[in-house]
Design a protein around this motif. Structure first.
Motif, PDB file in Angstrom:
ATOM      1  N   GLN A  42       4.253 -47.750 -17.889  1.00 47.45           N
ATOM      2  CA  GLN A  42       3.808 -48.808 -18.804  1.00 47.45           C
ATOM      3  C   GLN A  42       3.524 -48.268 -20.196  1.00 47.45           C
ATOM      4  O   GLN A  42       3.970 -48.825 -21.209  1.00 47.45           O
ATOM      5  N   ILE A  43       2.775 -47.169 -20.266  1.00 47.62           N
ATOM      6  CA  ILE A  43       2.407 -46.623 -21.569  1.00 47.62           C
ATOM      7  C   ILE A  43       3.640 -46.173 -22.350  1.00 47.62           C
ATOM      8  O   ILE A  43       3.767 -46.424 -23.553  1.00 47.62           O
ATOM      9  N   LEU A  44       4.577 -45.525 -21.675  1.00 49.18           N
ATOM     10  CA  LEU A  44       5.793 -45.065 -22.357  1.00 49.18           C
ATOM     11  C   LEU A  44       6.653 -46.237 -22.799  1.00 49.18           C
ATOM     12  O   LEU A  44       7.224 -46.215 -23.894  1.00 49.18           O
ATOM     13  N   GLN A  64       7.331 -40.555 -31.684  1.00 48.22           N
ATOM     14  CA  GLN A  64       8.274 -41.457 -32.325  1.00 48.22           C
ATOM     15  C   GLN A  64       9.698 -40.928 -32.187  1.00 48.22           C
ATOM     16  O   GLN A  64      10.655 -41.679 -32.205  1.00 48.22           O
ATOM     17  N   GLN A  65       9.835 -39.618 -32.046  1.00 48.46           N
ATOM     18  CA  GLN A  65      11.132 -38.981 -31.870  1.00 48.46           C
ATOM     19  C   GLN A  65      11.044 -38.035 -30.677  1.00 48.46           C
ATOM     20  O   GLN A  65      10.834 -36.832 -30.839  1.00 48.46           O
ATOM     21  N   ARG A  73       6.649 -55.569 -17.335  1.00 47.59           N
ATOM     22  CA  ARG A  73       6.364 -56.503 -18.424  1.00 47.59           C
ATOM     23  C   ARG A  73       6.347 -55.783 -19.767  1.00 47.59           C
ATOM     24  O   ARG A  73       6.709 -56.357 -20.811  1.00 47.59           O
ATOM     25  N   ALA A  74       5.943 -54.520 -19.746  1.00 48.52           N
ATOM     26  CA  ALA A  74       5.908 -53.724 -20.979  1.00 48.52           C
ATOM     27  C   ALA A  74       7.293 -53.257 -21.414  1.00 48.52           C
ATOM     28  O   ALA A  74       7.447 -52.743 -22.528  1.00 48.52           O
ATOM     29  N   GLY A  87       8.310 -48.118 -26.801  1.00 45.08           N
ATOM     30  CA  GLY A  87       9.709 -48.379 -27.071  1.00 45.08           C
ATOM     31  C   GLY A  87      10.677 -47.426 -26.408  1.00 45.08           C
ATOM     32  O   GLY A  87      11.899 -47.547 -26.596  1.00 45.08           O
ATOM     33  N   LEU A  88      10.171 -46.477 -25.620  1.00 45.11           N
ATOM     34  CA  LEU A  88      11.066 -45.568 -24.914  1.00 45.11           C
ATOM     35  C   LEU A  88      11.808 -46.311 -23.806  1.00 45.11           C
ATOM     36  O   LEU A  88      11.293 -47.272 -23.224  1.00 45.11           O
TER      37      LEU A  88
END
Length: 409
Positions: free
Chosen positions: A24-26, A324-325, A112-113, A30-31
Protein backbone atom coordinates in the motif's frame (compact mmCIF):
# COMPACT_ATOMS: atom_id res chain seq x y z
CA UNK A 1 -0.62 -16.24 -19.86
CA UNK A 2 -2.64 -13.37 -21.22
CA UNK A 3 -3.34 -10.29 -19.08
CA UNK A 4 -1.14 -11.52 -16.23
CA UNK A 5 1.57 -9.02 -15.22
CA UNK A 6 5.08 -10.19 -16.02
CA UNK A 7 7.02 -7.06 -15.02
CA UNK A 8 6.79 -4.55 -12.18
CA UNK A 9 8.99 -2.27 -10.12
CA UNK A 10 8.30 -4.00 -6.79
CA UNK A 11 6.96 -7.53 -6.44
CA UNK A 12 5.50 -8.16 -2.96
CA UNK A 13 5.09 -11.87 -2.23
CA UNK A 14 2.52 -12.49 0.51
CA UNK A 15 -0.57 -10.38 1.24
CA UNK A 16 -0.73 -10.72 5.01
CA UNK A 17 -0.31 -7.66 7.24
CA UNK A 18 3.38 -7.13 6.36
CA UNK A 19 3.04 -7.55 2.61
CA UNK A 20 -0.17 -5.56 2.26
CA UNK A 21 1.20 -2.72 4.38
CA UNK A 22 4.35 -2.55 2.27
CA UNK A 23 2.42 -2.74 -1.01
CA UNK A 24 0.00 0.00 0.00
CA UNK A 25 2.67 2.50 0.99
CA UNK A 26 4.73 1.89 -2.16
CA UNK A 27 1.66 2.07 -4.42
CA UNK A 28 0.72 5.41 -2.84
CA UNK A 29 4.00 6.86 -4.13
CA UNK A 30 3.19 5.84 -7.69
CA UNK A 31 5.46 2.82 -7.92
CA UNK A 32 4.28 -0.10 -10.03
CA UNK A 33 3.62 -2.72 -7.34
CA UNK A 34 2.43 -6.27 -7.91
CA UNK A 35 1.05 -7.96 -4.78
CA UNK A 36 0.71 -11.74 -4.98
CA UNK A 37 -0.43 -14.46 -2.62
CA UNK A 38 -0.73 -18.23 -2.83
CA UNK A 39 -4.37 -18.04 -1.71
CA UNK A 40 -7.47 -16.31 -3.01
CA UNK A 41 -8.83 -13.77 -0.53
CA UNK A 42 -10.54 -13.79 1.85
CA UNK A 43 -8.73 -16.72 3.42
CA UNK A 44 -8.28 -18.08 6.92
CA UNK A 45 -5.07 -17.57 8.92
CA UNK A 46 -4.01 -19.16 12.21
CA UNK A 47 -3.55 -16.35 14.73
CA UNK A 48 -4.78 -15.13 18.09
CA UNK A 49 -6.62 -12.28 16.27
CA UNK A 50 -5.71 -9.79 19.02
CA UNK A 51 -4.97 -6.19 18.04
CA UNK A 52 -2.90 -4.41 20.69
CA UNK A 53 -1.79 -0.76 20.55
CA UNK A 54 1.15 -1.24 18.15
CA UNK A 55 -1.20 -2.90 15.63
CA UNK A 56 -3.80 -0.17 16.05
CA UNK A 57 -1.15 2.49 15.47
CA UNK A 58 -0.08 0.79 12.23
CA UNK A 59 -3.70 0.54 11.10
CA UNK A 60 -4.01 4.30 11.58
CA UNK A 61 -0.94 4.87 9.38
CA UNK A 62 -2.52 2.67 6.72
CA UNK A 63 -5.82 4.57 6.85
CA UNK A 64 -7.95 1.56 7.79
CA UNK A 65 -8.28 2.00 11.56
CA UNK A 66 -11.95 3.04 11.49
CA UNK A 67 -12.86 0.30 9.02
CA UNK A 68 -11.21 -2.36 11.18
CA UNK A 69 -12.70 -1.07 14.44
CA UNK A 70 -16.18 -0.98 12.87
CA UNK A 71 -15.97 -4.77 12.43
CA UNK A 72 -13.84 -5.74 15.43
CA UNK A 73 -14.80 -6.54 19.00
CA UNK A 74 -13.39 -3.76 21.17
CA UNK A 75 -11.77 -4.84 24.43
CA UNK A 76 -10.83 -2.67 27.41
CA UNK A 77 -8.29 -4.87 29.15
CA UNK A 78 -6.15 -8.00 29.17
CA UNK A 79 -6.75 -10.40 32.07
CA UNK A 80 -3.52 -12.06 33.22
CA UNK A 81 -4.34 -15.28 35.10
CA UNK A 82 -1.85 -17.39 37.04
CA UNK A 83 -1.57 -21.01 38.14
CA UNK A 84 -3.06 -20.28 41.55
CA UNK A 85 -6.09 -18.52 40.14
CA UNK A 86 -4.82 -14.99 40.72
CA UNK A 87 -6.02 -12.44 38.20
CA UNK A 88 -5.13 -8.90 37.31
CA UNK A 89 -6.89 -6.82 34.66
CA UNK A 90 -4.45 -4.70 32.66
CA UNK A 91 -6.16 -1.78 30.90
CA UNK A 92 -5.42 -1.01 27.29
CA UNK A 93 -6.85 0.01 23.94
CA UNK A 94 -7.48 -3.36 22.31
CA UNK A 95 -9.61 -5.16 19.76
CA UNK A 96 -10.15 -8.61 18.27
CA UNK A 97 -10.87 -9.32 14.61
CA UNK A 98 -10.36 -12.65 12.79
CA UNK A 99 -7.48 -12.56 10.35
CA UNK A 100 -9.79 -13.58 7.51
CA UNK A 101 -11.43 -10.16 7.81
CA UNK A 102 -8.39 -8.12 8.86
CA UNK A 103 -6.18 -9.35 6.05
CA UNK A 104 -8.93 -8.79 3.51
CA UNK A 105 -9.25 -5.17 4.65
CA UNK A 106 -5.48 -4.63 4.39
CA UNK A 107 -5.19 -6.34 1.01
CA UNK A 108 -8.12 -4.34 -0.37
CA UNK A 109 -6.54 -1.10 0.88
CA UNK A 110 -3.30 -1.94 -0.95
CA UNK A 111 -5.21 -2.58 -4.17
CA UNK A 112 -7.22 0.59 -3.67
CA UNK A 113 -3.93 2.49 -3.42
CA UNK A 114 -2.92 1.16 -6.84
CA UNK A 115 -1.16 -2.14 -6.23
CA UNK A 116 -1.95 -4.79 -8.83
CA UNK A 117 -3.17 -8.14 -7.51
CA UNK A 118 -2.47 -11.71 -8.54
CA UNK A 119 -3.80 -14.78 -6.67
CA UNK A 120 -3.52 -17.65 -6.28
CA UNK A 121 0.14 -17.43 -7.20
CA UNK A 122 2.65 -19.56 -5.31
CA UNK A 123 6.25 -18.37 -4.94
CA UNK A 124 8.77 -20.99 -6.05
CA UNK A 125 12.14 -19.25 -6.33
CA UNK A 126 13.77 -15.91 -7.03
CA UNK A 127 15.01 -15.02 -10.51
CA UNK A 128 18.70 -14.19 -10.39
CA UNK A 129 21.15 -12.10 -12.37
CA UNK A 130 24.37 -13.29 -10.78
CA UNK A 131 23.76 -12.86 -7.05
CA UNK A 132 21.06 -10.22 -7.47
CA UNK A 133 17.36 -11.02 -7.28
CA UNK A 134 15.59 -9.62 -10.35
CA UNK A 135 12.15 -11.16 -9.95
CA UNK A 136 10.47 -14.41 -9.02
CA UNK A 137 9.19 -17.63 -10.52
CA UNK A 138 5.59 -18.25 -9.55
CA UNK A 139 3.10 -21.04 -10.07
CA UNK A 140 -0.17 -19.67 -11.46
CA UNK A 141 -2.95 -21.99 -12.56
CA UNK A 142 -0.60 -24.94 -12.75
CA UNK A 143 1.85 -23.11 -15.00
CA UNK A 144 5.17 -21.41 -14.30
CA UNK A 145 5.22 -17.62 -14.55
CA UNK A 146 8.36 -15.51 -14.38
CA UNK A 147 7.83 -11.95 -13.12
CA UNK A 148 10.69 -9.47 -13.51
CA UNK A 149 11.02 -6.82 -10.79
CA UNK A 150 13.48 -4.21 -9.64
CA UNK A 151 12.88 -5.40 -6.05
CA UNK A 152 11.18 -8.38 -4.44
CA UNK A 153 9.73 -8.11 -0.93
CA UNK A 154 9.31 -11.51 0.70
CA UNK A 155 6.40 -11.50 3.18
CA UNK A 156 5.60 -15.20 3.11
CA UNK A 157 5.09 -15.80 6.84
CA UNK A 158 6.64 -18.25 9.26
CA UNK A 159 7.02 -21.30 7.06
CA UNK A 160 10.61 -21.76 5.95
CA UNK A 161 10.18 -22.96 2.35
CA UNK A 162 10.25 -19.53 0.67
CA UNK A 163 13.18 -18.42 2.83
CA UNK A 164 15.12 -21.56 1.91
CA UNK A 165 14.39 -21.10 -1.80
CA UNK A 166 15.53 -17.47 -1.55
CA UNK A 167 18.79 -18.23 0.24
CA UNK A 168 17.71 -16.24 3.31
CA UNK A 169 16.96 -19.03 5.80
CA UNK A 170 19.30 -19.37 8.77
CA UNK A 171 16.96 -21.46 10.94
CA UNK A 172 14.81 -24.08 9.27
CA UNK A 173 12.78 -24.80 12.38
CA UNK A 174 10.29 -22.33 13.90
CA UNK A 175 10.69 -20.50 17.20
CA UNK A 176 7.39 -21.81 18.46
CA UNK A 177 4.02 -23.22 17.50
CA UNK A 178 0.41 -22.28 18.24
CA UNK A 179 -2.97 -23.97 17.96
CA UNK A 180 -6.26 -22.14 17.85
CA UNK A 181 -9.98 -22.61 17.34
CA UNK A 182 -12.88 -20.25 16.70
CA UNK A 183 -15.84 -21.15 18.90
CA UNK A 184 -19.25 -19.47 19.08
CA UNK A 185 -20.80 -19.35 22.56
CA UNK A 186 -23.59 -16.78 22.99
CA UNK A 187 -23.95 -17.27 26.74
CA UNK A 188 -20.23 -16.92 27.50
CA UNK A 189 -20.09 -13.82 25.29
CA UNK A 190 -22.37 -12.11 27.82
CA UNK A 191 -19.87 -12.79 30.62
CA UNK A 192 -16.34 -12.89 29.18
CA UNK A 193 -15.25 -9.51 27.87
CA UNK A 194 -11.48 -9.47 28.43
CA UNK A 195 -8.63 -10.86 26.39
CA UNK A 196 -7.64 -13.60 28.84
CA UNK A 197 -4.11 -15.01 28.96
CA UNK A 198 -3.46 -17.96 31.28
CA UNK A 199 -0.21 -19.36 32.66
CA UNK A 200 -0.22 -22.70 34.47
CA UNK A 201 2.31 -25.36 35.43
CA UNK A 202 0.44 -27.79 33.13
CA UNK A 203 1.13 -25.36 30.28
CA UNK A 204 4.81 -24.89 31.11
CA UNK A 205 6.75 -23.54 28.16
CA UNK A 206 3.69 -21.75 26.85
CA UNK A 207 0.31 -20.30 27.75
CA UNK A 208 -3.36 -20.40 26.85
CA UNK A 209 -5.69 -17.64 25.71
CA UNK A 210 -9.34 -16.82 25.14
CA UNK A 211 -10.08 -13.66 23.14
CA UNK A 212 -13.67 -12.47 22.59
CA UNK A 213 -14.36 -11.71 18.94
CA UNK A 214 -17.30 -10.28 17.01
CA UNK A 215 -20.68 -12.06 16.92
CA UNK A 216 -20.05 -14.12 20.03
CA UNK A 217 -17.19 -16.06 18.44
CA UNK A 218 -14.12 -16.58 20.64
CA UNK A 219 -10.56 -17.26 19.60
CA UNK A 220 -9.17 -19.90 21.96
CA UNK A 221 -5.72 -21.36 21.71
CA UNK A 222 -2.39 -22.35 23.19
CA UNK A 223 1.10 -21.27 22.25
CA UNK A 224 4.40 -22.97 22.92
CA UNK A 225 7.60 -20.93 22.61
CA UNK A 226 10.92 -22.70 22.29
CA UNK A 227 9.14 -25.67 20.70
CA UNK A 228 12.11 -26.58 18.50
CA UNK A 229 15.83 -26.84 19.12
CA UNK A 230 18.15 -25.94 16.23
CA UNK A 231 21.68 -27.09 15.58
CA UNK A 232 24.53 -24.99 14.19
CA UNK A 233 23.27 -25.53 10.62
CA UNK A 234 19.79 -24.25 11.43
CA UNK A 235 18.23 -27.73 11.37
CA UNK A 236 16.61 -29.07 14.47
CA UNK A 237 13.95 -31.17 16.07
CA UNK A 238 10.69 -30.63 17.88
CA UNK A 239 10.62 -30.77 21.64
CA UNK A 240 8.65 -33.71 23.11
CA UNK A 241 5.43 -31.74 23.54
CA UNK A 242 2.09 -32.44 21.86
CA UNK A 243 0.38 -29.14 21.05
CA UNK A 244 -3.09 -30.67 20.95
CA UNK A 245 -2.43 -32.19 24.38
CA UNK A 246 -1.42 -28.74 25.60
CA UNK A 247 -4.72 -27.39 24.28
CA UNK A 248 -6.63 -30.17 26.06
CA UNK A 249 -4.69 -29.47 29.27
CA UNK A 250 -5.67 -25.79 29.00
CA UNK A 251 -9.31 -26.81 28.84
CA UNK A 252 -8.86 -29.04 31.87
CA UNK A 253 -7.17 -26.49 34.13
CA UNK A 254 -9.13 -23.37 33.14
CA UNK A 255 -12.89 -23.49 33.64
CA UNK A 256 -13.92 -20.88 31.01
CA UNK A 257 -11.89 -22.75 28.36
CA UNK A 258 -13.59 -25.99 29.40
CA UNK A 259 -17.01 -24.35 29.25
CA UNK A 260 -16.31 -22.81 25.86
CA UNK A 261 -15.20 -26.06 24.23
CA UNK A 262 -17.88 -28.19 25.93
CA UNK A 263 -20.87 -25.96 25.15
CA UNK A 264 -19.78 -23.89 22.17
CA UNK A 265 -20.04 -24.41 18.43
CA UNK A 266 -16.68 -24.77 16.67
CA UNK A 267 -16.52 -22.52 13.62
CA UNK A 268 -14.13 -23.88 11.00
CA UNK A 269 -11.20 -26.13 11.75
CA UNK A 270 -8.88 -26.28 14.75
CA UNK A 271 -5.55 -25.35 13.20
CA UNK A 272 -1.91 -25.03 14.17
CA UNK A 273 0.86 -22.87 12.77
CA UNK A 274 4.56 -22.14 13.33
CA UNK A 275 5.93 -18.90 14.80
CA UNK A 276 9.18 -17.13 13.94
CA UNK A 277 10.23 -14.75 16.71
CA UNK A 278 12.77 -12.17 17.83
CA UNK A 279 14.02 -11.02 14.38
CA UNK A 280 16.18 -14.14 14.21
CA UNK A 281 16.36 -17.17 11.98
CA UNK A 282 16.66 -15.42 8.63
CA UNK A 283 18.78 -12.90 6.79
CA UNK A 284 16.77 -9.73 6.35
CA UNK A 285 17.94 -8.98 2.83
CA UNK A 286 20.07 -9.85 -0.15
CA UNK A 287 20.71 -7.82 -3.31
CA UNK A 288 17.31 -7.13 -4.86
CA UNK A 289 15.26 -8.67 -2.02
CA UNK A 290 13.98 -7.69 1.44
CA UNK A 291 12.26 -10.03 3.91
CA UNK A 292 9.60 -8.66 6.26
CA UNK A 293 6.90 -9.85 8.62
CA UNK A 294 7.21 -13.30 10.12
CA UNK A 295 9.63 -14.27 7.36
CA UNK A 296 12.02 -11.91 9.17
CA UNK A 297 10.95 -13.12 12.63
CA UNK A 298 8.63 -10.23 13.51
CA UNK A 299 6.69 -12.02 16.28
CA UNK A 300 7.45 -11.23 19.91
CA UNK A 301 8.62 -14.08 22.10
CA UNK A 302 6.83 -14.26 25.48
CA UNK A 303 3.51 -12.90 24.15
CA UNK A 304 3.44 -14.40 20.65
CA UNK A 305 2.01 -11.10 19.37
CA UNK A 306 2.92 -10.50 15.77
CA UNK A 307 0.33 -8.52 13.81
CA UNK A 308 1.56 -5.06 14.79
CA UNK A 309 5.23 -5.80 14.33
CA UNK A 310 4.56 -7.54 11.00
CA UNK A 311 2.92 -4.37 9.70
CA UNK A 312 5.74 -2.28 11.14
CA UNK A 313 8.40 -4.27 9.29
CA UNK A 314 6.35 -3.98 6.09
CA UNK A 315 6.20 -0.21 6.57
CA UNK A 316 9.97 -0.13 7.18
CA UNK A 317 10.59 -2.10 3.99
CA UNK A 318 8.45 0.37 2.05
CA UNK A 319 10.27 3.28 3.63
CA UNK A 320 13.63 1.83 2.57
CA UNK A 321 12.43 1.49 -1.02
CA UNK A 322 10.71 4.84 -1.33
CA UNK A 323 12.23 7.35 -3.72
CA UNK A 324 11.05 9.62 -6.49
CA UNK A 325 13.61 7.81 -8.65
CA UNK A 326 13.84 4.25 -7.33
CA UNK A 327 16.48 3.29 -9.87
CA UNK A 328 18.81 5.85 -8.24
CA UNK A 329 18.93 3.79 -5.02
CA UNK A 330 21.71 1.25 -4.98
CA UNK A 331 21.19 -2.17 -3.46
CA UNK A 332 23.58 -1.27 -0.68
CA UNK A 333 21.65 1.91 0.20
CA UNK A 334 18.27 0.18 0.31
CA UNK A 335 19.56 -2.77 2.31
CA UNK A 336 21.41 -0.51 4.73
CA UNK A 337 18.29 1.60 5.30
CA UNK A 338 16.18 -1.44 5.96
CA UNK A 339 18.57 -3.42 8.09
CA UNK A 340 19.41 -0.40 10.25
CA UNK A 341 15.69 0.11 10.91
CA UNK A 342 15.30 -3.52 11.99
CA UNK A 343 18.43 -3.36 14.15
CA UNK A 344 16.85 -0.39 15.94
CA UNK A 345 13.95 -2.70 16.90
CA UNK A 346 16.16 -5.60 17.93
CA UNK A 347 16.85 -4.60 21.57
CA UNK A 348 13.13 -4.63 22.34
CA UNK A 349 12.75 -8.07 20.77
CA UNK A 350 15.74 -9.30 22.78
CA UNK A 351 14.14 -8.21 26.04
CA UNK A 352 10.88 -9.93 25.13
CA UNK A 353 13.01 -13.03 24.62
CA UNK A 354 14.28 -12.64 28.20
CA UNK A 355 10.73 -12.14 29.44
CA UNK A 356 9.85 -15.49 27.89
CA UNK A 357 11.07 -17.07 31.15
CA UNK A 358 7.52 -16.55 32.47
CA UNK A 359 6.33 -19.25 30.08
CA UNK A 360 8.98 -21.63 31.40
CA UNK A 361 8.43 -20.74 35.06
CA UNK A 362 4.71 -20.04 35.60
CA UNK A 363 5.32 -19.13 39.26
CA UNK A 364 6.76 -15.86 37.93
CA UNK A 365 3.34 -15.01 36.54
CA UNK A 366 1.84 -15.74 39.96
CA UNK A 367 4.37 -13.36 41.55
CA UNK A 368 3.73 -10.52 39.09
CA UNK A 369 -0.05 -10.92 39.37
CA UNK A 370 0.08 -11.01 43.18
CA UNK A 371 2.10 -7.80 43.32
CA UNK A 372 0.06 -6.02 40.64
CA UNK A 373 -3.11 -6.71 42.64
CA UNK A 374 -1.56 -4.71 45.50
CA UNK A 375 0.42 -2.06 43.65
CA UNK A 376 -1.05 0.53 41.24
CA UNK A 377 2.51 1.31 40.16
CA UNK A 378 3.14 -2.25 38.98
CA UNK A 379 -0.26 -2.40 37.28
CA UNK A 380 0.71 0.79 35.47
CA UNK A 381 3.97 -0.86 34.39
CA UNK A 382 2.04 -3.84 33.01
CA UNK A 383 -0.20 -1.47 31.09
CA UNK A 384 2.99 0.14 29.81
CA UNK A 385 4.05 -3.23 28.39
CA UNK A 386 0.87 -3.27 26.29
CA UNK A 387 1.47 0.31 25.18
CA UNK A 388 5.19 -0.40 24.56
CA UNK A 389 6.19 2.22 27.11
CA UNK A 390 7.56 -0.44 29.49
CA UNK A 391 9.66 -3.42 28.53
CA UNK A 392 8.72 -6.79 30.06
CA UNK A 393 12.38 -7.78 30.09
CA UNK A 394 13.06 -5.04 32.65
CA UNK A 395 10.06 -6.05 34.73
CA UNK A 396 11.30 -9.63 34.90
CA UNK A 397 15.01 -8.98 35.32
CA UNK A 398 16.67 -10.00 38.58
CA UNK A 399 16.45 -6.40 39.74
CA UNK A 400 12.81 -6.18 38.64
CA UNK A 401 11.90 -9.36 40.48
CA UNK A 402 13.57 -8.11 43.63
CA UNK A 403 11.45 -4.97 43.43
CA UNK A 404 8.33 -7.10 43.11
CA UNK A 405 9.18 -8.67 46.44
CA UNK A 406 9.38 -5.30 48.18
CA UNK A 407 5.94 -4.54 49.57
CA UNK A 408 6.37 -0.77 49.41
CA UNK A 409 6.99 -0.73 45.63
Amino acid sequence: MENIPQTCEVLVVGAGPAGSACAQILARTGLDVLLVDEHDFPRDKVCGDGLIPDALAALRRLGVYEEVLARAQRVSHVACIGSRGGRVDVPGTLAVLPRRELDMILCTAARRAGARWLAPARFEAPLLDGERVVGARLQVGGQALEVSARWVVLATGARAQALIASGLCERHTPSGVALRAHVRHASLAQRLHAMEVVWHRRLRGGYGWIFPGPDGVFNIGTGLLGSHQADAQGHGHKQPMNLRRLFDDFCEVYAPARELMAGGQIVGDIKGAPLRCSLTGARWSRPGMLACGEAAGSTYAFTGEGIGKAMETGLLAAQALQSQQPESLTDAQVRQRYEESLRALHPRFALYEKANRVNNYPWLADLVIWRAQRSPAILKRLSGVLEERTNPGHLLSVRGLMKLLVASQ
